[in-house]
Scaffold this motif. Structure first.
Motif, PDB file in Angstrom:
ATOM      1  N   ASP A   1       0.788  -1.200   0.005  1.00  0.00           N
ATOM      2  CA  ASP A   1       0.122   0.037  -0.124  1.00  0.00           C
ATOM      3  C   ASP A   1       0.876   1.335   0.070  1.00  0.00           C
ATOM      4  O   ASP A   1       0.199   2.292   0.488  1.00  0.00           O
ATOM      5  N   GLU A   2       2.108   1.249  -0.459  1.00  0.00           N
ATOM      6  CA  GLU A   2       2.796   2.659  -0.610  1.00  0.00           C
ATOM      7  C   GLU A   2       1.962   3.368  -1.529  1.00  0.00           C
ATOM      8  O   GLU A   2       2.158   4.759  -1.499  1.00  0.00           O
ATOM      9  N   GLU A   3       1.498   2.983  -2.627  1.00  0.00           N
ATOM     10  CA  GLU A   3       0.950   3.795  -3.737  1.00  0.00           C
ATOM     11  C   GLU A   3      -0.379   4.264  -3.148  1.00  0.00           C
ATOM     12  O   GLU A   3      -0.605   5.362  -4.116  1.00  0.00           O
ATOM     13  N   VAL A   4      -0.792   4.235  -2.113  1.00  0.00           N
ATOM     14  CA  VAL A   4      -2.297   4.858  -1.978  1.00  0.00           C
ATOM     15  C   VAL A   4      -2.294   5.245  -0.628  1.00  0.00           C
ATOM     16  O   VAL A   4      -2.124   6.760  -0.262  1.00  0.00           O
ATOM     17  N   ASN A   5      -2.291   4.457   0.482  1.00  0.00           N
ATOM     18  CA  ASN A   5      -2.407   5.246   1.815  1.00  0.00           C
ATOM     19  C   ASN A   5      -1.059   4.887   2.946  1.00  0.00           C
ATOM     20  O   ASN A   5      -1.293   4.923   4.034  1.00  0.00           O
ATOM     21  N   TYR A   6      -0.074   4.132   2.464  1.00  0.00           N
ATOM     22  CA  TYR A   6       1.055   3.825   3.350  1.00  0.00           C
ATOM     23  C   TYR A   6       0.703   2.979   4.316  1.00  0.00           C
ATOM     24  O   TYR A   6       1.289   3.090   5.506  1.00  0.00           O
ATOM     25  N   LEU A   7      -0.200   2.198   4.216  1.00  0.00           N
ATOM     26  CA  LEU A   7      -0.533   1.363   5.370  1.00  0.00           C
ATOM     27  C   LEU A   7       0.411   0.213   5.779  1.00  0.00           C
ATOM     28  O   LEU A   7       0.633   0.015   7.063  1.00  0.00           O
ATOM     29  N   GLY A   8       1.339  -0.027   4.844  1.00  0.00           N
ATOM     30  CA  GLY A   8       2.379  -1.216   4.981  1.00  0.00           C
ATOM     31  C   GLY A   8       3.539  -0.540   5.910  1.00  0.00           C
ATOM     32  O   GLY A   8       3.833  -1.100   7.034  1.00  0.00           O
ATOM     33  N   VAL A   9       4.005   0.621   5.723  1.00  0.00           N
ATOM     34  CA  VAL A   9       4.957   1.141   6.354  1.00  0.00           C
ATOM     35  C   VAL A   9       4.610   1.485   7.939  1.00  0.00           C
ATOM     36  O   VAL A   9       5.400   1.454   8.747  1.00  0.00           O
ATOM     37  N   LEU A  10       3.389   1.920   7.975  1.00  0.00           N
ATOM     38  CA  LEU A  10       2.779   2.453   9.282  1.00  0.00           C
ATOM     39  C   LEU A  10       2.933   1.044   9.916  1.00  0.00           C
ATOM     40  O   LEU A  10       3.055   1.114  11.379  1.00  0.00           O
ATOM     41  N   ASP A  11       2.431  -0.065   9.543  1.00  0.00           N
ATOM     42  CA  ASP A  11       2.279  -1.502  10.306  1.00  0.00           C
ATOM     43  C   ASP A  11       3.809  -1.672  10.764  1.00  0.00           C
ATOM     44  O   ASP A  11       3.989  -2.425  11.803  1.00  0.00           O
ATOM     45  N   VAL A  12       4.682  -1.556   9.669  1.00  0.00           N
ATOM     46  CA  VAL A  12       6.084  -2.024  10.159  1.00  0.00           C
ATOM     47  C   VAL A  12       6.560  -1.235  11.541  1.00  0.00           C
ATOM     48  O   VAL A  12       7.121  -1.801  12.597  1.00  0.00           O
ATOM     49  N   LEU A  13       6.141   0.075  11.573  1.00  0.00           N
ATOM     50  CA  LEU A  13       6.585   0.773  12.884  1.00  0.00           C
ATOM     51  C   LEU A  13       5.661   0.390  14.001  1.00  0.00           C
ATOM     52  O   LEU A  13       6.226   0.225  15.185  1.00  0.00           O
ATOM     53  N   GLU A  14       4.454  -0.479  13.844  1.00  0.00           N
ATOM     54  CA  GLU A  14       3.591  -0.937  14.842  1.00  0.00           C
ATOM     55  C   GLU A  14       4.221  -2.144  15.534  1.00  0.00           C
ATOM     56  O   GLU A  14       3.785  -2.891  16.373  1.00  0.00           O
ATOM     57  N   ALA A  15       4.944  -3.010  14.426  1.00  0.00           N
ATOM     58  CA  ALA A  15       5.585  -4.237  14.790  1.00  0.00           C
ATOM     59  C   ALA A  15       6.322  -4.400  15.913  1.00  0.00           C
ATOM     60  O   ALA A  15       6.405  -5.521  16.604  1.00  0.00           O
ATOM     61  N   GLY A  16       6.916  -3.173  16.605  1.00  0.00           N
ATOM     62  CA  GLY A  16       7.686  -3.183  17.633  1.00  0.00           C
ATOM     63  C   GLY A  16       9.045  -3.229  17.818  1.00  0.00           C
ATOM     64  O   GLY A  16       9.602  -3.494  18.552  1.00  0.00           O
ATOM     65  N   HIS A  17       9.764  -3.366  16.532  1.00  0.00           N
ATOM     66  CA  HIS A  17      11.129  -3.677  16.384  1.00  0.00           C
ATOM     67  C   HIS A  17      11.928  -2.267  16.643  1.00  0.00           C
ATOM     68  O   HIS A  17      11.487  -1.272  16.230  1.00  0.00           O
ATOM     69  N   ALA A  18      13.198  -2.500  16.929  1.00  0.00           N
ATOM     70  CA  ALA A  18      14.093  -1.274  17.237  1.00  0.00           C
ATOM     71  C   ALA A  18      15.022  -1.090  15.956  1.00  0.00           C
ATOM     72  O   ALA A  18      15.652  -1.893  15.613  1.00  0.00           O
ATOM     73  N   TYR A  19      14.747   0.016  15.375  1.00  0.00           N
ATOM     74  CA  TYR A  19      15.621   0.258  14.212  1.00  0.00           C
ATOM     75  C   TYR A  19      16.498   1.479  14.328  1.00  0.00           C
ATOM     76  O   TYR A  19      16.060   2.449  14.770  1.00  0.00           O
ATOM     77  N   ALA A  20      17.740   1.257  13.926  1.00  0.00           N
ATOM     78  CA  ALA A  20      18.649   2.147  14.169  1.00  0.00           C
ATOM     79  C   ALA A  20      18.859   3.350  12.777  1.00  0.00           C
ATOM     80  O   ALA A  20      19.099   4.423  12.921  1.00  0.00           O
ATOM     81  N   ALA A  21      18.371   2.471  11.651  1.00  0.00           N
ATOM     82  CA  ALA A  21      18.404   3.712  10.375  1.00  0.00           C
ATOM     83  C   ALA A  21      17.618   2.557   9.441  1.00  0.00           C
ATOM     84  O   ALA A  21      17.333   1.493   9.650  1.00  0.00           O
ATOM     85  N   ALA A  22      17.157   3.291   8.285  1.00  0.00           N
ATOM     86  CA  ALA A  22      16.508   2.589   7.185  1.00  0.00           C
ATOM     87  C   ALA A  22      17.068   3.132   5.847  1.00  0.00           C
ATOM     88  O   ALA A  22      17.462   4.177   5.584  1.00  0.00           O
ATOM     89  N   ILE A  23      17.207   2.001   4.893  1.00  0.00           N
ATOM     90  CA  ILE A  23      17.334   2.326   3.343  1.00  0.00           C
ATOM     91  C   ILE A  23      15.832   1.828   2.888  1.00  0.00           C
ATOM     92  O   ILE A  23      15.398   0.807   3.123  1.00  0.00           O
ATOM     93  N   VAL A  24      15.307   2.836   2.199  1.00  0.00           N
ATOM     94  CA  VAL A  24      13.932   2.835   1.404  1.00  0.00           C
ATOM     95  C   VAL A  24      14.197   2.575   0.046  1.00  0.00           C
ATOM     96  O   VAL A  24      14.659   3.459  -0.556  1.00  0.00           O
ATOM     97  N   GLY A  25      13.665   1.601  -0.462  1.00  0.00           N
ATOM     98  CA  GLY A  25      13.887   1.497  -1.872  1.00  0.00           C
ATOM     99  C   GLY A  25      13.046   2.186  -2.934  1.00  0.00           C
ATOM    100  O   GLY A  25      11.736   2.034  -2.649  1.00  0.00           O
TER     101      GLY A  25
END
Length: 388
Positions: free
Chosen positions: A145-169
């Motif tokens: 869902d990146e092309e419409v409402n960004y639901l996917g990346v928002l769910d990644v943030l809700e998954a509870g993992h700790a991230y130091a940095a990101a590369i977004v393709g």
């Protein structure tokens, strides 16, 4: 340690994924991303790696694959790429054939952004296949869902993992994008009084009112926007993109609606931008003879991104890319990506990937396979250094 990625292997990965339809269900002919998610999950299982499947919406799961690091409990490096594509209407090629001609692979999503996902998968496969562990864990999130409402990346943030940095393709031509615009999309409506068109004086024409609104947008509002600019992404923009009004040729229209696209720049708050537009229209109504105008809440609201070029992830991606293609400097782009949501959550993010944005969403979308290979090697090189 030198990373060498096999071009034929990359081509097979990308062909496999382009042949799986994943047009966002928000578009005509759309299908859920489940087939793509199944493919990515099976990929990690074949490598003996854990894959976390999260149902964002029915038949629309994210998959987060996990490559362990030397420091097992350290915050991870996130690789994120979306699985959905735009519509295939009016394409001049078979959108799912994944044909290779002249070193280019053709098909919907080949450039935006299954090429980035293929490069990330190939990098993960190199580590697993060679028994090499990166300094910190690496998570690959294949999202919906990146092309419409960004639901996917928002769910990644809700998954509870700790991230130091990101590369977004995304297709950046192997350049490091550190800044991009946000967006506010909303409807503006003018309200009049309907009447028979033979006696127009008995009605209030909502289209006439909208003409004043559009004239104000294209005049005073545009002039003010052009006076502000960000050094990497340029000035904010405002465009009227759709209009609808009237019910019949012999009826004075009671309502008219437009949709606007307002691109924000780093430093602007998208919610405040919408409130400012509403205030601007209220002022216009008062000053211009009582135009009855309504600014509806945004149906899309996203934020700009501005990552420091001095952050570790930007320096490492730029350095790894420079070894392959020469000079690389941090860039800004006018479009938006999933990276802004990660950045707002405090995760330094860089947008990076093979292909050109000029080929995204086109009638004959393609990507150069050599760029996909280079992207895989650059990502793998960054993984080797991040968190040391």
């Amino acid at each position: 340690m030198k990373v060498m990625i096999d071009e034929q292997r990359v081509a097979r990965l990308l062909q496999d994924m382009v042949r799986i339809p994943s047009v966002n269900p928000g578009f005509e002919g759309g299908v859920p991303e489940r087939g793509m998610a199944d493919y990515v999950e099976a990929f990690f299982m074949r490598l003996g790696l854990k894959a976390e499947r999260r149902e964002v919406r029915p038949d629309r799961p994210n998959v987060i694959g996990i490559l362990p690091g030397v420091i097992g409990d350290a915050p991870a490096l996130l690789l994120e790429a979306h699985m959905d594509t735009v519509q295939t209407a009016n394409m001049t090629i078979d959108p799912f054939s994944a044909e290779i001609r002249g070193g280019k692979l053709y098909g919907r999503g080949a450039c935006d952004t299954k090429a980035s996902l293929a490069a990330m998968l190939a990098a993960i496969e190199w580590f697993a296949g060679n028994g090499v562990k990166p300094p910190v864990p690496v998570h690959l999130a294949a999202t919906v869902d990146e092309e419409v409402n960004y639901l996917g990346v928002l769910d990644v943030l809700e998954a509870g993992h700790a991230y130091a940095a990101a590369i977004v393709g995304e297709p950046t031509g192997l350049q490091a994008v550190v800044a991009h615009k946000g967006v506010v999309r909303c409807e503006i409506e003018t309200v009049g009084v309907s009447a028979h068109s033979s006696k127009p004086e008995e009605g209030v024409n909502a289209i006439n009112g909208m003409m004043k609104v559009v004239a104000h947008i294209e005049g005073a509002m545009q002039t003010r926007l052009r006076s502000a600019a960000h050094p990497l992404v340029g000035p904010p923009t405002l465009a009227v993109t759709q209009i609808q009004g009237g019910v019949a040729p012999n009826t004075i229209p009671e309502r008219c609606r437009i949709r606007i696209d307002r691109r924000t720049i780093p430093g602007e708050d998208s919610e405040q931008v919408w409130r400012d537009i509403r205030a601007e229209m209220a002022k216009l109504a008062t000053e211009d003879g009582g135009v009855n105008v309504i600014v509806h809440p945004p149906f899309v609201l996203d934020y700009a991104m501005d990552t420091s070029p001095d952050s570790e992830i930007v320096r490492l991606v730029a350095s790894a890319a420079a070894e392959k293609i020469g000079e690389v400097r941090p860039l800004g782009v006018p479009y938006g990506t999933d990276a802004s949501k990660l950045a707002r959550a405090g995760i330094p993010s860089v947008v990076f990937g093979p292909g050109s944005i000029e080929q995204a969403h086109t009638k004959d979308e393609w990507v150069e396979l050599k760029q996909v290979v280079l992207a895989a090697e650059i990502i793998a090189g960054t993984m080797l250094e991040f968190g040391k």
